[in-house]
Scaffold this motif. Structure first.
Motif, PDB file in Angstrom:
ATOM      1  N   LEU A 153       0.821  -1.206   0.000  1.00 49.38           N
ATOM      2  CA  LEU A 153       0.000   0.000   0.000  1.00 49.38           C
ATOM      3  C   LEU A 153       0.855   1.256   0.000  1.00 49.38           C
ATOM      4  O   LEU A 153       0.534   2.244  -0.660  1.00 49.38           O
ATOM      5  N   VAL A 154       1.945   1.224   0.753  1.00 54.01           N
ATOM      6  CA  VAL A 154       2.863   2.364   0.771  1.00 54.01           C
ATOM      7  C   VAL A 154       3.456   2.569  -0.616  1.00 54.01           C
ATOM      8  O   VAL A 154       3.596   3.704  -1.098  1.00 54.01           O
ATOM      9  N   GLY A 155       3.811   1.473  -1.276  1.00 54.92           N
ATOM     10  CA  GLY A 155       4.361   1.584  -2.625  1.00 54.92           C
ATOM     11  C   GLY A 155       3.379   2.218  -3.585  1.00 54.92           C
ATOM     12  O   GLY A 155       3.761   3.061  -4.414  1.00 54.92           O
ATOM     13  N   TRP A 156       2.105   1.840  -3.491  1.00 48.97           N
ATOM     14  CA  TRP A 156       1.095   2.444  -4.353  1.00 48.97           C
ATOM     15  C   TRP A 156       0.939   3.931  -4.048  1.00 48.97           C
ATOM     16  O   TRP A 156       0.778   4.737  -4.965  1.00 48.97           O
ATOM     17  N   ALA A 157       0.962   4.293  -2.763  1.00 50.33           N
ATOM     18  CA  ALA A 157       0.820   5.696  -2.394  1.00 50.33           C
ATOM     19  C   ALA A 157       1.984   6.525  -2.935  1.00 50.33           C
ATOM     20  O   ALA A 157       1.802   7.645  -3.410  1.00 50.33           O
ATOM     21  N   LYS A 158       3.180   5.977  -2.863  1.00 53.04           N
ATOM     22  CA  LYS A 158       4.346   6.688  -3.412  1.00 53.04           C
ATOM     23  C   LYS A 158       4.233   6.827  -4.926  1.00 53.04           C
ATOM     24  O   LYS A 158       4.612   7.844  -5.504  1.00 53.04           O
ATOM     25  N   GLU A 159       3.703   5.807  -5.552  1.00 54.04           N
ATOM     26  CA  GLU A 159       3.566   5.818  -7.009  1.00 54.04           C
ATOM     27  C   GLU A 159       2.562   6.864  -7.478  1.00 54.04           C
ATOM     28  O   GLU A 159       2.787   7.577  -8.452  1.00 54.04           O
ATOM     29  N   ASP A 160       1.424   6.962  -6.768  1.00 53.27           N
ATOM     30  CA  ASP A 160       0.344   7.841  -7.188  1.00 53.27           C
ATOM     31  C   ASP A 160       0.385   9.223  -6.541  1.00 53.27           C
ATOM     32  O   ASP A 160      -0.294  10.132  -6.993  1.00 53.27           O
ATOM     33  N   GLY A 161       1.109   9.357  -5.450  1.00 55.43           N
ATOM     34  CA  GLY A 161       1.071  10.606  -4.704  1.00 55.43           C
ATOM     35  C   GLY A 161      -0.116  10.672  -3.763  1.00 55.43           C
ATOM     36  O   GLY A 161      -0.364  11.702  -3.139  1.00 55.43           O
ATOM     37  N   ALA A 162      -0.867   9.610  -3.661  1.00 47.13           N
ATOM     38  CA  ALA A 162      -2.028   9.505  -2.753  1.00 47.13           C
ATOM     39  C   ALA A 162      -2.333   8.036  -2.564  1.00 47.13           C
ATOM     40  O   ALA A 162      -1.924   7.198  -3.362  1.00 47.13           O
ATOM     41  N   GLY A 163      -3.078   7.755  -1.515  1.00 49.67           N
ATOM     42  CA  GLY A 163      -3.404   6.371  -1.249  1.00 49.67           C
ATOM     43  C   GLY A 163      -4.570   5.881  -2.080  1.00 49.67           C
ATOM     44  O   GLY A 163      -5.133   6.617  -2.895  1.00 49.67           O
ATOM     45  N   ARG A 164      -4.932   4.631  -1.900  1.00 49.19           N
ATOM     46  CA  ARG A 164      -6.012   4.025  -2.662  1.00 49.19           C
ATOM     47  C   ARG A 164      -7.047   3.420  -1.724  1.00 49.19           C
ATOM     48  O   ARG A 164      -6.704   2.778  -0.747  1.00 49.19           O
ATOM     49  N   TYR A 165      -8.297   3.618  -2.067  1.00 52.74           N
ATOM     50  CA  TYR A 165      -9.375   2.981  -1.320  1.00 52.74           C
ATOM     51  C   TYR A 165      -9.714   1.638  -1.962  1.00 52.74           C
ATOM     52  O   TYR A 165      -9.676   1.480  -3.168  1.00 52.74           O
ATOM     53  N   ALA A 166     -10.094   0.694  -1.155  1.00 50.53           N
ATOM     54  CA  ALA A 166     -10.667  -0.564  -1.636  1.00 50.53           C
ATOM     55  C   ALA A 166     -11.908  -0.805  -0.802  1.00 50.53           C
ATOM     56  O   ALA A 166     -11.825  -1.167   0.362  1.00 50.53           O
TER      57      ALA A 166
END
Length: 276
Positions: A153-166
């Motif tokens: 999840l941290v990797g995705w947040a770094k990639e997008d500049g924001a977190g992701r909801y599921a």
């Protein structure tokens, strides 16, 4: 005690092996190749070969199974049967996904199983272990040492500049630090209690996204709270080519950990100031 750790070089298994050594136990690592065991004695074995685990478990006092299941129910049952027939105390790793989504109903270790499809046969493996006198541990989402699902999840947040909801932003996960979990495995190995008992669930320190402002679902703009605590709806990804194990399911469980008193950082503390 001489303990065979299946998965001793993995994320959880390496912490378990370290905890056992720190408490004076001798660790033996199972390896399919015979070369991956780090500092430990290595025995060759393959969980997909029903004749292999029995030889690997010869002469040990306990077996800690923290490796991923082989993916086939019959292969998993055959491997467990061989380990259980060895005479060693078997501590088997399951997970809270066997309980399914709970909503606002807190679940204890005696709650009936309602497994997500990805772990549909796991309760039957649990029962096989318990019936033979073994111990089953059901960890929550494991964090710490910069690993586990939170690392993804941290990797995705770094990639997008924001977190992701599921799923809904109110989704809750029971969380446990990998080193607290490793200590519980060690306690399970050492326990003198009867071995046929209810499966234990570990889940201290829930990650709950109600704290602080949240990014709106579908938005890339993060709120003031850490981006990793937010996952954008509809953006769940596959893990190792398979759908993730129900990250949108709300699981509300009590932080029961048997005789263990957790003393490592909670999930949110770890995400804010710890290993991530």
């Amino acid at each position: 005690m001489k303990t065979l750790v299946i998965g001793a070089t993995g994320y959880i298994g390496s912490a378990v092996a370290e905890a056992l050594v720190e408490r004076g136990h001798e660790v033996v690592a199972l390896s399919r190749s015979g070369v991956e065991g780090g500092q430990y004695e290595v025995r060759v074995g393959d969980l997909t070969d029903p004749t292999s685990p029995a030889g690997a478990a010869a002469g040990v006092d306990a077996v800690v199974h923290v490796a991923p299941p082989p993916g086939d129910e019959q292969a998993g049952k055959a491997a467990l049967a061989a380990l259980l027939d060895s005479g060693a105390r078997v501590v088997y790793t399951s997970g809270v996904w066997v309980l399914g989504a709970s909503g606002d109903t807190p679940l204890g270790e005696d709650a009936p199983t309602n497994p997500l499809p990805i772990v549909g046969y796991r309760p039957r493996l649990e029962q096989q272990v318990l019936t033979a006198g073994g111990v089953v541990l059901r960890p929550g989402i494991v964090h710490g040492r910069g690993g586990g699902i939170p690392s993804m999840l941290v990797g995705w947040a770094k990639e997008d500049g924001a977190g992701r909801y599921a799923g809904a932003v109110t989704t809750r996960w029971p969380m446990v630090h990998v080193d607290d979990l490793a200590e519980l495995f060690a306690l399970a190995v050492e326990s003198a209690e009867p071995r046929h008992r209810a499966a234990r669930r570990v889940g201290g320190g829930r990650l709950h996204r109600r704290a602080g402002r949240r990014s709106r679902p579908g938005s890339r703009r993060p709120g003031p709270s850490p981006p990793v605590a937010h996952r954008r709806r509809g953006r769940g990804r596959a893990v190792r080519g398979r759908p993730g194990p129900g990250p949108d399911r709300d699981l509300h469980s009590h932080p029961q950990v048997g005789r263990l008193e957790p003393h490592h950082p909670t999930a949110l503390t770890d995400l804010l100031t710890g290993s991530y």
